[in-house]
Scaffold this active site. Structure first.
Site, PDB file in Angstrom:
ATOM      1  N   ARG A  50       0.814  -1.201   0.000  1.00  6.98           N
ATOM      2  CA  ARG A  50       0.000   0.000   0.000  1.00  6.98           C
ATOM      3  C   ARG A  50       0.856   1.262   0.000  1.00  6.98           C
ATOM      4  NH1 ARG A  50      -1.859   2.407   4.508  1.00  6.98           N
ATOM      5  NH2 ARG A  50      -1.726   0.486   5.721  1.00  6.98           N
ATOM      6  N   TYR A 102     -17.181  15.222 -16.920  1.00  4.89           N
ATOM      7  CA  TYR A 102     -17.520  13.835 -16.615  1.00  4.89           C
ATOM      8  C   TYR A 102     -18.558  13.795 -15.490  1.00  4.89           C
ATOM      9  CZ  TYR A 102     -16.921   9.123 -14.743  1.00  4.89           C
ATOM     10  OH  TYR A 102     -17.136   7.857 -14.263  1.00  4.89           O
ATOM     11  N   ASP A 174      -7.893  17.669 -16.490  1.00  5.19           N
ATOM     12  CA  ASP A 174      -8.198  16.271 -16.819  1.00  5.19           C
ATOM     13  C   ASP A 174      -7.754  16.055 -18.258  1.00  5.19           C
ATOM     14  OD1 ASP A 174      -9.321  13.846 -17.593  1.00  5.19           O
ATOM     15  OD2 ASP A 174     -11.144  14.141 -16.426  1.00  5.19           O
ATOM     16  N   LYS A 199      -8.444   4.287 -19.524  1.00  5.66           N
ATOM     17  CA  LYS A 199      -8.785   4.575 -20.907  1.00  5.66           C
ATOM     18  C   LYS A 199      -7.602   4.323 -21.848  1.00  5.66           C
ATOM     19  CE  LYS A 199     -12.738   5.840 -19.105  1.00  5.66           C
ATOM     20  NZ  LYS A 199     -12.583   5.950 -17.657  1.00  5.66           N
TER      21      LYS A 199
END
Length: 375
Positions: A50, A102, A174, A199
């Site tokens: 982590r 978005y 973005d 993406k």
């Protein structure tokens, strides 16, 4: 490494041969824990997955190099990247968001930020005067999405960065639709580039992820990294490995995506059944001049508005055979979706709008499929 072109960086950054074996393909480190000394001394620089692991470090190196930043953080999803960054804002801050963006981001700033007293104001980022007026009052963060989702609006990153910084704002872009192969926000003055790596970086519709790339390895970058470590929205090593693999073919894929998109957009723009094509590569697009100035190419995302309203749009998608009705974008396959139907109970997209992700099929087949569906 020293190079002037992002396509070369995509192949090599973070992908140096493994020092212990000479393997050209990067190794995958799945271990959740790492050996340390009796007093917790980090023998090889790692302690727990982590907190960090070698595979994720390679991906962060690659993303930082591609965007021209000093530091990068990777996350379990694009939404995790956005949420973690916004959670680092002080309570009662004021943030400007784009009017077209978005839907997941819109839910964040409408439903969750108000719980902390954060004021989220919506402004048309394509209207510099409107943004300048909104920045007359101090702003903590200016959030830009260009091209925007799903209307493909174009925002002038350099001009907005200047306006935002004058108001004391952190400027975030973005860059998911463009990728650093087409657009580099940090070089245009932005402080942070955000990505849904699901993406185009992943590129095969098989790995979820998100990233933030920082222009400077400063206090904010370290604050975000610390919050990521503590709250745990980390990217799994196998996901990091798949994304890093996707980076190596990003240049070639983006070139073909863009070439296909140009042909499909030109076809749709001339079709009588289509009321409007939203793609910044068309000279008729209101943001074309700005896009031509700040992008290497115009991307493979577009949206169309079909004559006849919602029913005509849905009828068209039902007849497609090569395009798949599915959400998301950036994979090898071409996707289409009726955006209003997937935006939740309060859709913002026009009912006749279809968002399209142009894939890697032959452009002639994509056009033929569109032609038969439109009739």
């Amino acid at each position: 490494m020293t190079t002037s072109h992002p396509a070369t960086l995509a192949v090599h950054a973070g992908n140096a041969p493994d020092e212990s074996t000479g393997a050209v393909a990067p190794p995958l480190h799945l271990s959740t824990t790492f050996r340390h000394g009796p007093a917790g001394e980090r023998v090889a620089g790692y302690e727990y997955q982590r907190e960090g692991n070698p595979t994720n470090d390679r991906l962060r190196e690659s993303l930082a190099a591609l965007e021209g930043g000093q530091a990068a953080c990777t996350f379990a999803s694009g939404m995790a990247a956005m949420s973690t960054l916004l959670d680092c804002l002080p309570n009662v801050a004021r943030v400007l968001f784009p009017d077209d963006c978005y839907s997941g981001l819109r839910m964040l700033f409408q439903e969750f930020l108000p719980e902390r007293g954060i004021v989220a104001e919506v402004v048309d980022m394509a209207d510099l005067e409107a943004v300048r007026a909104a920045c007359a009052t101090p702003v903590a963060m200016l959030w830009i999405e260009t091209p925007s989702n799903p209307l493909m609006k174009i925002s002038d990153i350099a001009s907005l960065a200047g306006i935002g910084h004058a108001a004391g704002a952190i400027v975030v872009v973005d860059n998911t639709f463009a990728t650093p192969l087409l657009q580099r926000p940090l070089a245009l003055g932005a402080d942070i580039a955000m990505h849904s790596t699901t993406k185009y970086f992943g590129g095969h519709s098989d790995v979820l992820g998100g990233a933030l790339v920082f222009a400077k390895d400063d206090e904010l970058a370290r604050k975000v990294a610390h919050r990521l470590h503590v709250t745990g929205a980390v990217l799994a090593p196998f996901s990091a490995w798949l994304t890093l693999r996707g980076c190596r073919s990003l240049g070639a894929r983006m070139a073909m995506h863009c070439a296909n998109a140009r042909k499909v957009a030109d076809f749709l723009a001339a079709h009588p059944a289509i009321e409007r094509v939203n793609w910044p590569g068309l000279p008729s697009h209101p943001g074309h001049a700005v896009a031509a100035r700040q992008m290497r190419d115009f991307g493979a995302m577009l949206s169309i508005e079909v004559r006849g309203g919602r029913d005509a749009a849905l009828a068209m998608t039902g007849k497609l055979r090569v395009f798949t009705n599915a959400t998301s974008l950036g994979g090898c396959e071409s996707l289409i979706e009726h955006r209003a139907s997937v935006e939740g109970p309060n859709p913002r997209s026009p009912q006749n709008l279809l968002r399209i992700s142009i894939g890697l099929e032959h452009a002639d087949d994509l056009i033929a499929d569109m032609a038969q569906a439109l009739g």
